[in-house]
Design a protein around this motif. Structure first.
Motif, PDB file in Angstrom:
ATOM      1  N   VAL A  33      65.025  47.772  44.763  1.00 51.99           N
ATOM      2  CA  VAL A  33      63.963  47.183  45.584  1.00 51.99           C
ATOM      3  C   VAL A  33      63.668  48.099  46.762  1.00 51.99           C
ATOM      4  N   LEU A  34      62.382  48.363  46.993  1.00 48.83           N
ATOM      5  CA  LEU A  34      61.969  49.184  48.125  1.00 48.83           C
ATOM      6  C   LEU A  34      61.326  48.306  49.186  1.00 48.83           C
ATOM      7  N   ALA A  56      70.285  48.286  44.669  1.00 52.15           N
ATOM      8  CA  ALA A  56      69.744  49.456  45.364  1.00 52.15           C
ATOM      9  C   ALA A  56      68.602  48.971  46.253  1.00 52.15           C
ATOM     10  N   LEU A  57      68.831  48.991  47.548  1.00 53.70           N
ATOM     11  CA  LEU A  57      67.851  48.505  48.518  1.00 53.70           C
ATOM     12  C   LEU A  57      67.346  49.696  49.319  1.00 53.70           C
ATOM     13  N   ALA A  89      68.860  49.843  60.417  1.00 56.51           N
ATOM     14  CA  ALA A  89      68.785  48.829  59.353  1.00 56.51           C
ATOM     15  C   ALA A  89      69.883  49.018  58.326  1.00 56.51           C
ATOM     16  N   ALA A  90      70.151  50.261  57.957  1.00 55.89           N
ATOM     17  CA  ALA A  90      71.190  50.536  56.972  1.00 55.89           C
ATOM     18  C   ALA A  90      72.564  50.113  57.488  1.00 55.89           C
ATOM     19  N   ALA A  91      72.820  50.381  58.776  1.00 50.39           N
ATOM     20  CA  ALA A  91      74.107  49.981  59.364  1.00 50.39           C
ATOM     21  C   ALA A  91      74.258  48.469  59.343  1.00 50.39           C
ATOM     22  N   ASN A  97      76.917  43.362  53.964  1.00 54.11           N
ATOM     23  CA  ASN A  97      77.380  43.345  52.579  1.00 54.11           C
ATOM     24  C   ASN A  97      77.638  44.766  52.086  1.00 54.11           C
ATOM     25  N   PRO A  98      78.885  45.197  52.059  1.00 51.11           N
ATOM     26  CA  PRO A  98      79.191  46.558  51.604  1.00 51.11           C
ATOM     27  C   PRO A  98      78.905  46.773  50.123  1.00 51.11           C
ATOM     28  N   HIS A  99      78.667  45.695  49.376  1.00 49.68           N
ATOM     29  CA  HIS A  99      78.353  45.830  47.945  1.00 49.68           C
ATOM     30  C   HIS A  99      76.880  46.162  47.705  1.00 49.68           C
ATOM     31  N   ALA A 100      76.039  45.944  48.704  1.00 49.78           N
ATOM     32  CA  ALA A 100      74.624  46.269  48.554  1.00 49.78           C
ATOM     33  C   ALA A 100      74.459  47.787  48.679  1.00 49.78           C
ATOM     34  N   GLY A 101      73.716  48.371  47.759  1.00 47.75           N
ATOM     35  CA  GLY A 101      73.502  49.815  47.791  1.00 47.75           C
ATOM     36  C   GLY A 101      72.291  50.138  48.643  1.00 47.75           C
TER      37      GLY A 101
END
Length: 237
Positions: A33-34, A56-57, A89-91, A97-101
């Motif tokens: 997802v973008l 994958a975000l 945002a990435a941080a 959720n460390p499982h989100a890419g």
């Protein structure tokens, strides 16, 4: 796809949810997802899609966090002022959720790179605040056959819709002669902070529906929200 014990606890409320279950959660973990824009609308979108475990975000934004953002862009912090929004945002998303890419794209989206960015994903969400960029994103999504969740806000009001292959396109809702000059800017007229949360959360909901096949997406329909009178309404196009 097998869930680890930690993932089973993390997504427990999805796994027991009728209509979602393990199959829906696996679809989320496979999804790419973008999110275009890590601002007012992008903040709740990023928070809820990261929390949901999207595999994958991608986040694309060229801007940096400023003090005036923080009244509504709630994934950013005072300590992060001056930091690139994508980095901030990435941080936030990885901390949630460390499982989100998380896939950061710290660049300005324009006609020269939009196809490269959109092509790598299954679904796009556009939370930008100008028609020029929104047209570029919508044209690329239509060209590449990708569904697009689009949100917009102004002052006390907002709206959300979905453009999808086979459905009405962006021009059906926004005529070619519509211009940013015809629309009030956030800087000039202001915006109530929680409004972006309402519309951004609805955008995340539409994304999850599209990914999992749950429910009926807002294709060919606009859901509008009047924040002052607390009224939702809908029209078709």
């Amino acid at each position: 796809m097998v869930f680890s014990p930690e993932e089973s606890r993390r997504y427990a409320r999805h796994l027991v949810l009728k209509g979602m279950g393990g199959g829906g959660q696996q679809a989320l973990q496979r999804a790419r997802v973008l999110v275009v824009g890590a601002g007012g609308l992008g903040s709740p979108v990023i928070a809820y899609l990261a929390g949901a475990g999207v595999g994958a975000l991608g986040i694309v934004d060229h801007d940096s966090v400023s003090l005036s953002n923080l009244q509504r862009q709630v994934i950013h912090t005072t300590a992060g002022i001056g930091t690139g929004k994508v980095v901030s945002a990435a941080a936030f998303a990885q901390g949630l959720n460390p499982h989100a890419g998380i896939v950061p794209h710290a660049e300005r989206l324009d006609a020269s790179n939009v196809d490269r960015l959109v092509e790598a994903y299954d679904l796009v969400l556009d939370g930008t605040d100008n028609l020029v960029t929104r047209r570029i994103v919508a044209a690329a999504a239509e060209r590449l056959g990708k569904p697009l969740v689009s949100g917009a806000v102004s002052m006390f009001d907002g709206q959300v819709t979905v453009f999808a292959p086979g459905g009405p396109g962006f021009a059906a809702l926004y005529p070619e002669d519509a211009s940013d000059d015809d629309l009030p800017s956030c800087e000039a007229t202001g915006i109530l902070g929680p409004l972006t949360g309402v519309i951004g959360t609805l955008m995340a909901m539409e994304a999850i529906k599209l990914i999992t096949g749950i429910g009926t997406p807002l294709i060919g329909r606009v859901l509008t929200y009047d924040g002052k009178d607390a009224r939702f309404s809908e029209f078709s196009y």
